[in-house]
Enzyme design. Structure first.
Site, PDB file in Angstrom:
ATOM      1  N   ASP A 172      97.935  78.580  50.734  1.00 51.80           N
ATOM      2  CA  ASP A 172      99.030  79.555  50.762  1.00 51.80           C
ATOM      3  C   ASP A 172      98.618  80.718  49.878  1.00 51.80           C
ATOM      4  O   ASP A 172      98.545  80.593  48.660  1.00 51.80           O
ATOM      5  CB  ASP A 172     100.309  78.885  50.227  1.00 51.80           C
ATOM      6  N   LYS A 229     104.247  91.031  50.438  1.00 50.99           N
ATOM      7  CA  LYS A 229     103.790  91.392  49.095  1.00 50.99           C
ATOM      8  C   LYS A 229     102.668  92.427  49.207  1.00 50.99           C
ATOM      9  O   LYS A 229     102.883  93.599  48.949  1.00 50.99           O
ATOM     10  CB  LYS A 229     103.355  90.155  48.319  1.00 50.99           C
ATOM     11  N   TRP A 259     106.728  77.043  44.959  1.00 48.42           N
ATOM     12  CA  TRP A 259     106.334  77.138  46.377  1.00 48.42           C
ATOM     13  C   TRP A 259     105.424  75.988  46.756  1.00 48.42           C
ATOM     14  O   TRP A 259     105.546  75.417  47.838  1.00 48.42           O
ATOM     15  CB  TRP A 259     105.692  78.501  46.664  1.00 48.42           C
TER      16      TRP A 259
HETATM   17  N1  PMP Z   1     104.516  80.964  48.871  1.00 50.94           N
HETATM   18  C1  PMP Z   1     104.476  81.836  47.866  1.00 50.94           C
HETATM   19  C2  PMP Z   1     103.313  81.781  46.927  1.00 50.94           C
HETATM   20  C3  PMP Z   1     105.496  82.774  47.705  1.00 50.94           C
HETATM   21  O1  PMP Z   1     105.459  83.644  46.700  1.00 50.94           O
HETATM   22  C4  PMP Z   1     106.571  82.791  48.624  1.00 50.94           C
HETATM   23  C5  PMP Z   1     107.693  83.797  48.547  1.00 50.94           C
HETATM   24  N2  PMP Z   1     107.852  84.511  47.430  1.00 50.94           N
HETATM   25  C6  PMP Z   1     106.589  81.833  49.637  1.00 50.94           C
HETATM   26  C7  PMP Z   1     105.541  80.957  49.750  1.00 50.94           C
HETATM   27  C8  PMP Z   1     107.715  81.765  50.619  1.00 50.94           C
HETATM   28  O2  PMP Z   1     107.536  82.794  51.498  1.00 50.94           O
HETATM   29  P1  PMP Z   1     108.609  83.179  52.613  1.00 50.94           P
HETATM   30  O3  PMP Z   1     109.780  83.731  51.907  1.00 50.94           O
HETATM   31  O4  PMP Z   1     107.849  84.183  53.430  1.00 50.94           O
HETATM   32  O5  PMP Z   1     108.931  81.952  53.385  1.00 50.94           O
END
Ligand code: PMP
Length: 358
Positions: free
Chosen positions: A169, A193, A101
């Protein structure tokens, strides 16, 4: 029977939240309408959005110098929205590369300006959190990922950025522990989450950061100022998801707030890591000091037994244990709503399986 839900996200929510959400789908706030069919301009929903925004700040100890938004587009939209708003063309933003991510966030930032990666654990398949770097004082901002959902590492400390805006994030450890949120200029995370269902993205932004918005044309939907001016209702907000986030925030308060939630989370993680460390059939994945207490990754010493262990977990009503394909093995996500009893059920299966196959 309700299953033990270890999924990484969308993930477990408190039972009482699910029940209240279900009731609101039938009749929302005595309106005689379902939450799924009310106008977001109705006063009943207006009150929901106002309370959700206020509680999102209050739970982290944030005051009037912050704004809370419930947006759409997931954390992934924040990957581009952050640099779109705060990284001028010829400037440099500092990032750490701590997982898939984080690297996606870096990729998006490069569309807008330069990126200086201060530390990366990519070479070791992201099994640790890079440390010991200094954030350059001319960086437009510093971006980090507090918890790496896939790999199972977590930042237990945040660097001193010496005045450089700190952007994080927090998708997979939002509201899971006490943090000094006032140190952050912008926090974002997908709700799915610890906070609610998929469909809402929380943004907490310090008002003073908005003074640093770049001098470029920004489409309205990607401009934080537009959403703030619209009271998080510039366009149709994620009505249902925001309501469930509000219910979860109220639940956190009812548990005694973040200190109480953190205590439970630490207890759950200690129980599981203790088993991984002491059971010869299982191995930890990440460096001890960087272990996440939200997403616990581990492998089995005899890979031929992997499928058998997953089958044993399934028989014991444990779901969501299979590791992400880029790590393999297993991953148990211990989000706020997961109980100690569920972790004990997993530990019992590990003990029993090792006894039969060790
Ligand atoms: N950042 C982290 C740390 C994540 O775990 C995730 C999704 N698992 C995301 C970003 C992406 O999130 P989204 O699917 O809401 O775009």
């Amino acid at each position: 029977m309700k299953k033990h839900n270890f999924s990484a996200g969308p993930a477990i929510l408190p039972q009482s939240v699910l029940e209240q959400a279900a009731a609101a789908i039938r009749d929302f706030a005595g309106t005689g309408l379902s939450l799924l069919e009310v106008s977001h301009r109705d006063k009943e929903f207006d009150a929901v959005m106002a309370e959700a925004r206020e509680l999102a700040k209050k739970t982290y100890g944030l005051g009037d110098d912050y704004e809370a938004l419930f947006l759409q587009g997931g954390a992934s939209t924040q990957f581009c929205m952050v640099p779109f708003n705060f990284l001028p063309d010829n400037d440099t933003a500092a990032y750490t590369d701590t997982g898939e991510w984080a690297s996606k966030a870096i990729k998006e930032a490069k569309l807008f300006g330069n990126v200086n990666v201060l530390g990366s654990s990519k070479e070791s398949n992201y099994t640790f959190i890079p440390k010991g770097y200094t954030v350059p004082n001319d960086a437009a901002y510093f971006h980090c990922t507090s918890n790496n959902t896939i790999y199972g590492t977590q930042m237990h400390e945040f660097p001193d950025t010496a005045g450089v805006p700190l952007i994080c994030d927090m998708s997979s450890d939002l509201y899971s522990r006490v943090i000094d949120a006032n140190r952050f200029d912008l926090i974002y995370g997908g709700a799915q989450k610890n906070l609610g269902p998929a469909g809402a993205t929380l943004v907490l932004v310090k008002k003073s950061l908005l003074d640093k918005t770049v001098d470029r044309k920004i489409p309205s939907m990607l401009d934080y100022r537009v959403h703030i001016k619209g009271g998080s209702m510039y366009n149709t907000p994620p009505v249902f998801a925001t309501y469930v986030c509000l219910l979860t925030l109220r639940w956190i308060e009812s548990q005694g707030g973040l200190a109480a939630v953190e205590k439970m989370n630490r207890e759950k993680a200690a129980l599981l890591y203790n088993e991984i460390d002491s059971n010869p059939l299982f191995n930890p994945v990440c460096k001890v000091e960087d272990r996440s207490f939200m997403n616990v990754t581990f492998t089995i010493a005899k890979p031929e037994l992997e499928e058998g262990f997953l089958a044993a977990a399934k028989t014991a009503s444990l779901v969501g244990i299979k590791g992400h394909r880029s790590v393999g093995g297993f991953r148990a996500s211990l989000y706020n709503a997961l109980t100690l009893e569920s972790v004990q059920a997993l530990v019992d299966v590990m003990k029993d399986f090792a006894q039969k196959n060790g």
